[in-house]
Each structure stands twice: as structure tokens, then as C-alpha cells.
Motif scaffolding. Structure first.
Motif, mmCIF file in Angstrom:
data_model
loop_
_atom_site.group_PDB
_atom_site.id
_atom_site.type_symbol
_atom_site.label_atom_id
_atom_site.label_comp_id
_atom_site.label_asym_id
_atom_site.label_seq_id
_atom_site.Cartn_x
_atom_site.Cartn_y
_atom_site.Cartn_z
ATOM 1 N N GLU A 83 0.894 -1.164 0.038
ATOM 2 C CA GLU A 83 0.032 -0.048 0.056
ATOM 3 C C GLU A 83 0.958 1.155 -0.104
ATOM 4 N N LYS A 84 1.933 1.170 0.721
ATOM 5 C CA LYS A 84 2.887 2.559 0.835
ATOM 6 C C LYS A 84 3.743 2.749 -0.201
ATOM 7 N N VAL A 85 3.929 1.563 -1.133
ATOM 8 C CA VAL A 85 4.712 1.646 -2.247
ATOM 9 C C VAL A 85 3.789 2.036 -3.352
ATOM 10 N N ALA A 86 2.548 1.637 -3.462
ATOM 11 C CA ALA A 86 1.576 2.206 -4.288
ATOM 12 C C ALA A 86 1.338 3.321 -4.348
ATOM 13 N N ASP A 87 1.039 4.153 -2.815
ATOM 14 C CA ASP A 87 0.822 5.458 -2.508
ATOM 15 C C ASP A 87 2.242 6.502 -3.065
ATOM 16 N N ALA A 89 4.191 5.317 -5.501
ATOM 17 C CA ALA A 89 4.002 5.365 -6.764
ATOM 18 C C ALA A 89 3.225 6.393 -7.583
ATOM 19 N N ASP A 90 1.869 6.488 -6.803
ATOM 20 C CA ASP A 90 0.962 7.441 -7.332
ATOM 21 C C ASP A 90 1.656 9.074 -7.102
ATOM 22 N N ASP A 91 2.063 9.259 -5.996
ATOM 23 C CA ASP A 91 2.569 10.651 -5.695
ATOM 24 C C ASP A 91 3.552 10.993 -6.704
#
Length: 98
Positions: A83-87, A89-91
Motif C-alpha cells: 500500500e505504501k509503495v503504491a501511494d 508511486a501515485d505521488d
């Protein structure tokens, strides 16, 4: 082959001797005492076996529960990391598009 023959002869002789002893009242009493002691021994061994089996079953259950807890914790940590990696990547993608 000769040893096997002597072994079988010894077993047969033991049965004959036990049968003759059982006919005599004193011999019958001795054999009954031996049988009672053997029964007591096998009962104790069976009880000890069942006790150890129950103890091992409890240990296995404890290990199984600990392993399930460890897997659950690892799964939760991995989910948080994803979840943190996805966030992140989105940022990063949002910063690149700006």
C-alpha cells in the motif's frame, strides 16, 4: 535354519511347560500373578503413551497457532508495504504530470 528350529522348539516347550504348570494349583497361582503383573505393566505403558501423545498434540497445536499468527502478521506487513509503495508511486506519478 538350525537356530530357527531350536527357537521354535523352545517356544513349543515353553507352551507345554506353561500348560503343565497351569494344571497344578500352585503353578496356576504363579501364572496368574505373572499375568497380573504383565497386565499392570501394559496398562502403565498405555497410560504413559496416551499422556505423551496428548502432550505432543498440545505442543503441535501451539506451534500451529504460532505459525498462523506469524503468517497473519507477515501478511499484514506485506499488505502495508504494498500500500505504501503504491501511494509513493501515485505521488511520484502526480509530481511527474504536474
Amino acid at each position: 535354519m538350525k537356530n530357527l528350529l531350536w527357537f521354535l522348539f523352545g517356544i513349543a516347550g515353553g507352551f507345554v511347560l506353561a500348560h503343565l504348570m497351569d494344571k497344578d494349583p500352585r503353578g496356576h497361582e504363579i501364572l496368574a500373578d505373572v499375568d497380573a503383573r504383565i497386565t499392570e505393566f501394559t496398562d502403565r505403558m498405555g497410560d504413559a503413551y496416551r499422556e505423551q501423545e496428548a502432550r505432543f498434540a498440545g505442543l503441535v497445536d501451539d506451534v500451529r497457532d504460532a505459525a498462523a499468527d506469524a503468517v497473519g502478521s507477515a501478511r499484514a506487513v506485506a499488505s502495508d508495504v504494498v500500500e505504501k509503495v503504491a501511494d509513493a508511486a501515485d505521488d511520484a506519478a502526480d509530481k511527474l504530470t504536474d
